[in-house]
Design a protein around this motif. Sequence first.
Motif, short mmCIF file in Angstrom:
data_model
loop_
_atom_site.label_atom_id
_atom_site.label_comp_id
_atom_site.label_asym_id
_atom_site.label_seq_id
_atom_site.Cartn_x
_atom_site.Cartn_y
_atom_site.Cartn_z
N ILE A 340 13.66 -18.78 5.40
CA ILE A 340 15.05 -17.81 4.23
C ILE A 340 15.10 -19.68 4.55
O ILE A 340 15.50 -19.18 2.63
N PHE A 341 16.31 -19.77 4.61
CA PHE A 341 17.09 -20.82 4.64
C PHE A 341 16.08 -21.77 3.25
O PHE A 341 16.66 -22.56 2.14
N LYS A 342 14.81 -22.54 3.19
CA LYS A 342 14.23 -23.20 2.88
C LYS A 342 13.48 -22.25 1.65
O LYS A 342 13.96 -23.17 0.22
N CYS A 343 13.44 -21.21 1.73
CA CYS A 343 12.78 -20.25 0.55
C CYS A 343 13.95 -19.81 -0.29
O CYS A 343 13.94 -20.27 -2.33
N ARG A 344 15.74 -19.83 -0.16
CA ARG A 344 16.39 -19.92 -0.78
C ARG A 344 16.76 -21.78 -1.64
O ARG A 344 17.54 -21.62 -2.39
N LYS A 345 16.94 -22.66 -0.73
CA LYS A 345 16.96 -23.61 -1.16
C LYS A 345 15.73 -24.09 -2.28
O LYS A 345 16.19 -24.36 -3.48
N LEU A 346 14.97 -23.53 -2.42
CA LEU A 346 13.27 -24.28 -2.52
C LEU A 346 14.02 -23.30 -4.87
O LEU A 346 13.70 -24.10 -5.30
N LEU A 347 13.83 -21.92 -4.44
CA LEU A 347 14.09 -20.56 -5.52
C LEU A 347 15.43 -21.47 -5.86
O LEU A 347 15.74 -21.43 -7.29
N GLU A 348 16.43 -22.45 -6.17
CA GLU A 348 17.09 -22.48 -6.53
C GLU A 348 16.79 -24.46 -6.88
O GLU A 348 17.88 -24.89 -7.25
N GLY A 349 15.72 -25.15 -6.80
CA GLY A 349 14.60 -25.81 -6.78
C GLY A 349 15.90 -26.91 -6.09
O GLY A 349 16.13 -28.44 -6.66
N GLN A 350 16.14 -27.22 -4.68
CA GLN A 350 17.22 -27.99 -4.59
C GLN A 350 15.98 -28.35 -3.78
O GLN A 350 15.05 -28.32 -2.77
N TRP A 351 16.14 -30.12 -2.95
CA TRP A 351 15.44 -30.71 -2.17
C TRP A 351 15.01 -30.31 -1.00
O TRP A 351 16.66 -29.83 -0.04
N LEU A 352 14.66 -30.68 0.08
CA LEU A 352 14.82 -30.02 1.23
C LEU A 352 14.58 -30.77 2.70
O LEU A 352 14.94 -30.31 3.66
N TYR A 353 14.78 -32.29 1.98
CA TYR A 353 15.29 -33.27 2.43
C TYR A 353 16.23 -34.50 2.34
O TYR A 353 17.15 -33.31 1.29
N SER A 354 17.41 -34.53 3.25
CA SER A 354 18.08 -35.84 2.97
C SER A 354 17.65 -36.97 2.03
O SER A 354 16.53 -37.00 2.07
N SER A 355 18.72 -37.28 1.30
CA SER A 355 18.08 -38.38 1.00
C SER A 355 17.33 -39.72 1.68
O SER A 355 18.73 -40.17 2.27
N GLN A 356 16.32 -40.04 0.68
CA GLN A 356 15.71 -41.03 1.68
C GLN A 356 15.25 -41.34 1.07
O GLN A 356 14.47 -41.25 -0.11
N GLN A 357 15.17 -43.31 0.89
CA GLN A 357 14.36 -44.33 -0.57
C GLN A 357 12.70 -44.43 0.42
O GLN A 357 12.41 -44.08 1.84
N PRO A 358 11.98 -44.02 -0.30
CA PRO A 358 11.47 -44.79 -1.21
C PRO A 358 11.98 -43.21 -2.84
O PRO A 358 12.10 -43.65 -3.67
N ILE A 359 12.15 -42.44 -2.15
CA ILE A 359 12.77 -41.32 -2.77
C ILE A 359 13.66 -41.23 -3.83
O ILE A 359 14.79 -41.21 -3.15
N ASN A 360 13.75 -41.34 -5.15
CA ASN A 360 14.89 -41.12 -5.37
C ASN A 360 14.99 -39.60 -6.25
O ASN A 360 14.61 -38.12 -6.09
N ASN A 361 16.48 -39.79 -6.91
CA ASN A 361 16.75 -38.31 -7.80
C ASN A 361 15.60 -38.12 -8.89
O ASN A 361 15.60 -36.83 -8.67
#
Length: 603
Positions: A340-361
């Motif tokens: 449910i927590f993930k659903c809330r983040k996804l619906l707001e378009g929020q990334w599910l992981y902490s900031s890690q390279q090589p994935i950037n903004n």
Amino acid sequence: MEPAYTSVGKIFEYRPMLFIPKYQRAYAWEAESVEDFIKDLKNCFDRRKGNTPVNHFFGGVLCVRYAVPGAVNQHEYEIIDGQQRISTFTILMSCLIKIYQELLEQAKNLKDTNNQFILEGRIKALSERFIEFNQEVQRKVNSVEVMKLSRVDHPFYKDLIRGKNPFPSRDSHHKINHAYQTLLKAVRKIISNSKIEEKMDDIEIIQNIIDNDFTILYMVTDSKEDAFRLFQVINDRGTNLTVGDLLKAKTLEILEGFTDEQDNCERCWDDILADTPSVTADYLNWIYESYKGKRAKQDELFDTFLDGFFPEHKKHKTEQFKDYESTQIYQTVKNIHNDIFKCRKLLEGQWLYSSQQPINNWDRTRLSILLKELEHTLSIPLFLAASQLDHKVFSEIVQIVEKVFFRYKIICNQHANSLKNIYYEESLLIRQNPDTYDVSTLRQKLHKLIKTKASDLTFKNGLETLEYKESRGGNKPLKYYLMTVEYYYQWYQAGATGTPICKDKSRIYDFAGTSIEHIYPQNSKSKDEKLEPLKNTLGNLTILDPAQNSIGGNEPFEVKKPLYQESSIQLTRDIANNQTWSEQEIINHKNLLIDVALKVFSP
């Protein structure tokens, strides 16, 4: 069972201690129910004021009674059915107390000692009946609350009816606050006389309505064993409980006797059910689809979810139910809570992981664009499953889905079922073994789908019809398309070999802030008969920073050309290489945009 046809006021005559059980839902009355309640109150008020009182029946209220140890003739009552009505009655009485307190201040200012004495007495009497009272247990006096709502609602309710203006933090809080404010306003309107005495008389009429005219069928049982069974019977009769309410009730029923697991599950469910019922239903559907690879049939989500996630319920109250299964139930609820927590983040378009390279903004914004701007929530079950994968693979899946959705659904307007079924298949593959999952299976299935239902010719024809819409809010797909072409334009110019990539991810254009620019002006000062019909077509459009767009305004191409040359957007800078802007340049620009799209928008 001791059923009795009685008034609402009778319930509160002998200092009861009412509380909502764990498995009951939070406060759920919508505005319409509150308005109906007010209409009933107003009707009874008018009838009683006209000396023709009438009863209004509010249905049944069912409670389980418990003796209070050490207290004489004192009981606690667990409300199995009727909590919404009883809660609303106490909210109404708190409104009467508040108005009495306001009148008391007026009486004090007027030095009206007689009415001051009467008002103080009424406030004390109502507060002790409906808010709190002092109770002696073994020679110790404690303050006891008359009504306790659910664990998540009670702190808010307690402060609200005491005039402390608490801040609502969940859907049920907003509903409690709406009920309180609406009832307070309605009562003030009913007693809109100018004199203190007349207002006091009118409020007393409302008290009489509660004590005599508002009636219920009051049912009391002393058997705790019957509580869950009665709750289920009442629900089967048609009580409007949500799927989440029912799942909470059932899991807490199964865990009766396992106090720690039950308490932990209750906390999880309280947060799971914090959103509006429709949003929670979407979340539960997405979770079911993600784990089971199919959508639950309409009106069958409760049964299918219960069987699919809590098979232990079939063993409940049999010798086959083992202690360790109570832990399994809690773990399942905990997992649902996490999803449910993930659903809330996804619906707001929020990334599910902490900031890690090589994935950037830039990579992370692709998820937000897909789910918030393009509103492709059909993909959420897949992303729930994919959240078990490495963040690089998750990002790869997001970008594959983003491009295919734009091509297949938005431009080629194909039915989403085929896309959805692929998402289901991949969700199951991921959950079977996240460590060995290969994203190439997703690519292959989507490539086959594109080939059969969204071919290059179909896609090209769809893009050629893409136009700017004069109405607001209808150009998100067009803006997305132009922005995406810009992101991949350097790769295209370099030969468009291999998988499409954004070569400069440091440039992130704000979706809301980026503006669609008409190269031949949308409202030209000197109209060109040949270009006017083409002004909203794809070949006459690019993107600009909003500030630049406002500066250029409706000036002709020759005036705006220096502005284009200074743009950070390469696609727009290249437009400035043209000496003029005619019908041929519009055709050339359209063909360029379509050619880039054919190479970029594929799995």
